[in-house]
Scaffold this active site. Structure first.
Site: not given
Length: 271
Positions: A9, A113, A158, A160, A261-262
């Protein structure tokens, strides 16, 4: 045949194209699956990827939000985009590799995603969380995500959700935080079970060990606090279980200049 694949990501591919180039030059995966590209297809930095040796690209992007892409050194046979929850958000793309890539048996790669779900873990008051739960339910019932027999499939992205106790920095403190609530974990694991998928990370690293792929921007010192979550996943169909040779999380990438941030997550298979 050695086959390497990375999922990442990137949180804006145009903003972080230099970081992508740095990673590709160092690691040289055969295939890179990106999420949250935040880029319409006509603005995707194709030229830069081609300069790096990734001539084969499929896109499902949109301006400013979401977006997925697959870039590859190997040619595709075909590509496909699926829509979930009757929502045109760009959250899925898949490709098929075959004879053009030197593979006698087809290999299908899905790049996802999954919706983040907002901040409040209550679908009655938070439409984003309701969307996330519905998205996971549709993934569970999606027939193309149910590879059987000798079918060779890889599902990455991702997703999540950090589904296991040691996929978050504190299981107890995260139980009411979106991404690790019991209902999310249950639904993601149901997707995995229904498709008979193998979670490559947990195939290689015991459930007793911590694994993180995401660290919040809110932390003043992400490395010192190390309050991470494993939101980025690589799954393979049962036919590929014995082909897994390696799995790595490039945690150092979180400390690069202006990072996502990933971080990149990579597997190596012997096909």
């Amino acid at each position: 045949m050695r086959f390497s694949l990375t999922t990442w990501n990137i949180n804006s591919v145009r903003l972080r194209i230099d970081l992508v180039a740095k990673f590709l030059e160092e690691m040289q995966p055969d295939v890179l699956c990106l999420q949250e590209t935040k880029c319409p297809d006509d603005a995707f930095p194709l030229k830069r990827f081609k300069q790096l040796g990734y001539d084969h690209v499929v896109l499902n992007g949109q301006k400013g939000y979401h977006g997925v892409a697959i870039v590859s050194k190997l040619p595709f046979e075909s590509s496909d985009i699926r829509v979930f929850c009757n929502n045109l958000d760009s959250r899925h793309i898949s490709v098929s590799f075959g004879e053009k890539a030197g593979m006698a048996v087809p290999l299908i790669v899905h790049d996802f995603y999954v919706p983040a779900g907002g901040d409040v873990p209550d679908p009655d008051v938070n439409a984003k969380f309701a969307h996330k739960l519905s998205f996971l339910d549709e993934m569970k019932t999606c027939e193309p995500l149910h590879p059987r027999g000798d079918a060779r499939h890889i599902l990455v992205g991702d997703l999540n959700v950090a589904p296991h106790e040691n996929d978050v920095w504190s299981h107890k403190q995260m139980l009411k935080i979106v991404s690790h609530t019991p209902i999310e974990c249950e639904k993601l694991l149901a997707v995995q079970s229904e498709g008979n998928w193998i979670d490559v990370a947990r195939e290689r690293i015991p459930l007793s060990e911590k694994i993180y792929t995401w660290w919040s921007y809110r932390a003043a010192d992400w490395a010192a606090s190390n309050r991470g979550r494993r939101l980025d996943h690589i799954w393979v169909s049962s036919a590929l279980k014995d082909s897994i040779r390696d799995f790595t999380v490039t945690s150092d990438a979180r400390g690069w200049e202006r990072p996502s941030d990933h971080v990149p997550v990579t597997t190596v298979l012997e096909l």
